[in-house]
Design a protein around this motif. Structure first.
Motif, mmCIF file in Angstrom:
data_model
loop_
_atom_site.group_PDB
_atom_site.id
_atom_site.type_symbol
_atom_site.label_atom_id
_atom_site.label_comp_id
_atom_site.label_asym_id
_atom_site.label_seq_id
_atom_site.Cartn_x
_atom_site.Cartn_y
_atom_site.Cartn_z
ATOM 1 N N ALA A 332 -19.864 -3.534 30.874
ATOM 2 C CA ALA A 332 -20.676 -3.053 32.007
ATOM 3 C C ALA A 332 -22.086 -3.640 31.969
ATOM 4 O O ALA A 332 -22.649 -4.013 33.011
ATOM 5 N N LYS A 333 -22.643 -3.727 30.782
ATOM 6 C CA LYS A 333 -23.987 -4.298 30.626
ATOM 7 C C LYS A 333 -23.990 -5.774 31.027
ATOM 8 O O LYS A 333 -24.930 -6.249 31.685
ATOM 9 N N LEU A 334 -22.945 -6.508 30.645
ATOM 10 C CA LEU A 334 -22.817 -7.923 31.025
ATOM 11 C C LEU A 334 -22.755 -8.077 32.542
ATOM 12 O O LEU A 334 -23.414 -8.935 33.119
ATOM 13 N N PHE A 335 -21.932 -7.243 33.174
ATOM 14 C CA PHE A 335 -21.754 -7.336 34.625
ATOM 15 C C PHE A 335 -23.064 -7.036 35.352
ATOM 16 O O PHE A 335 -23.425 -7.703 36.332
ATOM 17 N N SER A 336 -23.769 -6.038 34.890
ATOM 18 C CA SER A 336 -25.042 -5.673 35.511
ATOM 19 C C SER A 336 -26.064 -6.794 35.349
ATOM 20 O O SER A 336 -26.772 -7.153 36.300
ATOM 21 N N ALA A 337 -26.124 -7.369 34.146
ATOM 22 C CA ALA A 337 -27.078 -8.452 33.881
ATOM 23 C C ALA A 337 -26.754 -9.708 34.688
ATOM 24 O O ALA A 337 -27.639 -10.531 34.954
ATOM 25 N N SER A 338 -25.492 -9.830 35.109
ATOM 26 C CA SER A 338 -25.065 -11.008 35.871
ATOM 27 C C SER A 338 -25.145 -10.795 37.373
ATOM 28 O O SER A 338 -24.793 -11.686 38.148
ATOM 29 N N GLY A 339 -25.584 -9.595 37.796
ATOM 30 C CA GLY A 339 -25.799 -9.338 39.215
ATOM 31 C C GLY A 339 -24.623 -8.736 39.954
ATOM 32 O O GLY A 339 -24.635 -8.666 41.188
ATOM 33 N N PHE A 340 -23.603 -8.269 39.242
ATOM 34 C CA PHE A 340 -22.451 -7.654 39.900
ATOM 35 C C PHE A 340 -22.733 -6.191 40.200
ATOM 36 O O PHE A 340 -23.510 -5.526 39.508
ATOM 37 N N SER A 341 -22.061 -5.670 41.229
ATOM 38 C CA SER A 341 -22.341 -4.302 41.675
ATOM 39 C C SER A 341 -21.347 -3.275 41.149
ATOM 40 O O SER A 341 -21.676 -2.098 41.008
ATOM 41 N N ASP A 342 -20.098 -3.710 40.858
ATOM 42 C CA ASP A 342 -19.078 -2.729 40.467
ATOM 43 C C ASP A 342 -17.954 -3.435 39.716
ATOM 44 O O ASP A 342 -17.800 -4.662 39.795
ATOM 45 N N TYR A 343 -17.156 -2.644 38.991
ATOM 46 C CA TYR A 343 -16.012 -3.190 38.267
ATOM 47 C C TYR A 343 -14.990 -2.089 38.042
ATOM 48 O O TYR A 343 -15.289 -0.895 38.142
ATOM 49 N N LYS A 344 -13.761 -2.480 37.741
ATOM 50 C CA LYS A 344 -12.750 -1.524 37.291
ATOM 51 C C LYS A 344 -11.895 -2.183 36.215
ATOM 52 O O LYS A 344 -11.648 -3.392 36.242
ATOM 53 N N ILE A 345 -11.466 -1.378 35.242
ATOM 54 C CA ILE A 345 -10.713 -1.877 34.099
ATOM 55 C C ILE A 345 -9.354 -1.202 34.048
ATOM 56 O O ILE A 345 -9.247 0.021 34.161
ATOM 57 N N ASP A 346 -8.312 -2.003 33.859
ATOM 58 C CA ASP A 346 -6.951 -1.476 33.718
ATOM 59 C C ASP A 346 -6.345 -2.044 32.444
ATOM 60 O O ASP A 346 -6.044 -3.233 32.362
ATOM 61 N N PRO A 347 -6.157 -1.220 31.392
ATOM 62 C CA PRO A 347 -5.555 -1.718 30.151
ATOM 63 C C PRO A 347 -4.093 -2.103 30.372
ATOM 64 O O PRO A 347 -3.336 -1.358 30.996
ATOM 65 N N VAL A 348 -3.709 -3.275 29.873
ATOM 66 C CA VAL A 348 -2.335 -3.749 29.984
ATOM 67 C C VAL A 348 -1.622 -3.643 28.643
ATOM 68 O O VAL A 348 -0.491 -3.187 28.547
ATOM 69 N N SER A 349 -2.307 -4.067 27.584
ATOM 70 C CA SER A 349 -1.777 -3.987 26.221
ATOM 71 C C SER A 349 -2.954 -3.895 25.275
ATOM 72 O O SER A 349 -4.113 -3.937 25.702
ATOM 73 N N VAL A 350 -2.669 -3.786 23.980
ATOM 74 C CA VAL A 350 -3.749 -3.692 22.999
ATOM 75 C C VAL A 350 -4.636 -4.929 23.030
ATOM 76 O O VAL A 350 -5.832 -4.867 22.758
ATOM 77 N N MET A 351 -4.067 -6.082 23.411
ATOM 78 C CA MET A 351 -4.816 -7.330 23.388
ATOM 79 C C MET A 351 -5.263 -7.794 24.773
ATOM 80 O O MET A 351 -5.861 -8.851 24.905
ATOM 81 N N ARG A 352 -4.977 -7.037 25.828
ATOM 82 C CA ARG A 352 -5.341 -7.477 27.167
ATOM 83 C C ARG A 352 -5.644 -6.300 28.077
ATOM 84 O O ARG A 352 -4.913 -5.316 28.107
ATOM 85 N N ILE A 355 -9.717 -6.782 34.247
ATOM 86 C CA ILE A 355 -10.996 -6.289 34.745
ATOM 87 C C ILE A 355 -11.306 -6.998 36.055
ATOM 88 O O ILE A 355 -11.328 -8.232 36.104
ATOM 89 N N VAL A 356 -11.492 -6.238 37.117
ATOM 90 C CA VAL A 356 -11.868 -6.823 38.407
ATOM 91 C C VAL A 356 -13.343 -6.482 38.645
ATOM 92 O O VAL A 356 -13.727 -5.298 38.615
ATOM 93 N N VAL A 357 -14.139 -7.525 38.905
ATOM 94 C CA VAL A 357 -15.583 -7.361 39.056
ATOM 95 C C VAL A 357 -15.993 -7.823 40.453
ATOM 96 O O VAL A 357 -15.511 -8.847 40.947
ATOM 97 N N TYR A 358 -16.878 -7.034 41.071
ATOM 98 C CA TYR A 358 -17.276 -7.294 42.468
ATOM 99 C C TYR A 358 -18.744 -7.631 42.564
ATOM 100 O O TYR A 358 -19.584 -7.022 41.885
ATOM 101 N N PRO A 359 -19.093 -8.640 43.416
ATOM 102 C CA PRO A 359 -20.509 -9.023 43.580
ATOM 103 C C PRO A 359 -21.364 -7.871 44.120
ATOM 104 O O PRO A 359 -20.838 -6.976 44.770
#
Length: 359
Positions: A332-352, A355-359
């Motif tokens: 979340a901190k990375l996305f904010s620092a990069s100028g994005f407004s929102d994101y959502k995370i969906d776990p698929v597996s332990v290793m993946r 994450i969809v990030v919106y401007p």
């Protein structure tokens, strides 16, 4: 020490011994791959005794045959093989594959054999011997300390080790691409264009292009990586530097890219991605498939093992390339620092996770 009873101290000693010897699990796994044991058991078609296994390993020195049962014993304990009763009055149990060893069949399209061989090669394990020295010097990574140059500057292309790396990445991508397209089909529908940033030779890009013929797909990587690769249909290859510019599109895909870079580098990449999608359909989006560190408020045995795998992966990225595995709040901190407004995370597996990030 005077306040710790002898039994507790012995248990603590066992814990230390276990971690001292943990590398033997990895090396036993590599040995099984090198000898072709999973394929031998698969080809046998029924539970395979040690005697039958020895006879089926053409490169085995006959004087070493008596040691195979000890190798199989530790591999079975680690969950790579299982013992099974044979029919009739057979006195000796046979070995069968488990789900884990099915991923070690060499000709399987999603085989992890190249990954095992690459990550356990001495070139890759050597930097861990320099971890202590690295904490005391100015080198970027222990890989730099061990080899005098960084991972990305190392002469991997056109070598056996480089071929293993590209093969391992392609097979890993092939497995995940299938799951991504099947589970997240709606995420791609409605898009007209997509850029796979750091897409290497295009394993994921090809799969997406084939699944969505209307979608103009671009595989974007270093010029030397995509050189000579041919455009086909709705898939094309473009060379460039993701730190400097990303081709514009409705969506940008970052498939296991950001875990290889530190926070400042990730911010630079994400800012270029935001520029690329800002003019896209409905503002565009950046699709990230990467590892998100699991919260460990409730640590049962299963969850502890999953967290350990993630933490080990974090150490691997730190030692090899200076990257990191991030918690959600760090993402979340990375996305904010990069100028994005929102994101959502969906776990698929332990290793993946996706994450969809919106401007």
């Amino acid at each position: 020490m005077d306040k710790v009873n002898a039994n507790e101290l012995l248990q603590a000693q066992s814990h230390v011994w276990n971690h001292i010897f943990n590398f033997i699990n990895s090396m036993s796994l590599k040995c099984a791959v090198d000898l072709g044991i999973p394929d031998a058991i698969q080809n046998h078609g029924k539970p395979m005794t040690v005697t039958e296994l020895v006879a089926a390993l053409p490169t085995l020195n006959p004087t070493k045959a008596c040691f195979i049962y000890r190798l199989m014993r530790i591999l079975a304990h680690s969950g790579f093989f299982a013992r099974q009763k044979r029919s009739g009055d057979a006195r000796e149990d046979g070995y069968v594959l488990t789900n884990a060893s099915r991923l070690l069949l060499k000709d399987d399209p999603v085989s992890m054999v190249p990954m095992v061989e690459f990550l356990l090669d001495p070139t890759i394990t050597k930097p861990f011997h320099f971890l202590g020295s690295w904490f005391e010097n100015d080198d970027r990574t222990p890989f730099d300390t061990a080899h005098g140059k960084g991972f990305w500057d190392y002469d991997f292309p056109y070598t056996k080790l480089g071929n293993l790396l590209y093969d391992a990445m392609a097979r890993d991508s092939r497995l995940f691409a299938s799951a991504l397209i099947d589970k997240y089909r709606g995420m791609f529908e409605g898009l007209n264009s997509l850029v796979d940033v750091g897409g290497s030779t295009g394993t994921v890009g090809k799969a997406i292009a084939e699944a969505f013929p209307h979608l103009e797909c671009t595989v974007f990587d270093l010029p030397q990586t995509v050189a000579g690769l041919q455009d086909t249909g709705n898939l094309k290859y473009v060379g460039g530097n993701m730190f400097e510019q990303v081709p514009p599109a409705d969506a940008v895909l970052l498939q296991r890219v950001l875990c290889d870079w530190n926070d400042d580098e990730c911010t630079k990449i994400l800012k270029q991605c935001r520029k690329a999608v800002s003019g896209g359909k409905e503002g565009g989006k950046v699709i990230i498939t990467d590892l998100v560190l699991t919260k460990n408020e409730k640590v049962d045995d299963e969850n502890s093992n999953l967290i350990e795998t993630q933490l080990l992966c974090d150490m691997e990225t730190m030692v090899l390339v200076g990257g990191k595995v991030r918690r959600e709040e760090e993402w979340a901190k990375l996305f904010s620092a990069s100028g994005f407004s929102d994101y959502k995370i969906d776990p698929v597996s332990v290793m993946r996770s996706v994450i969809v990030v919106y401007p």
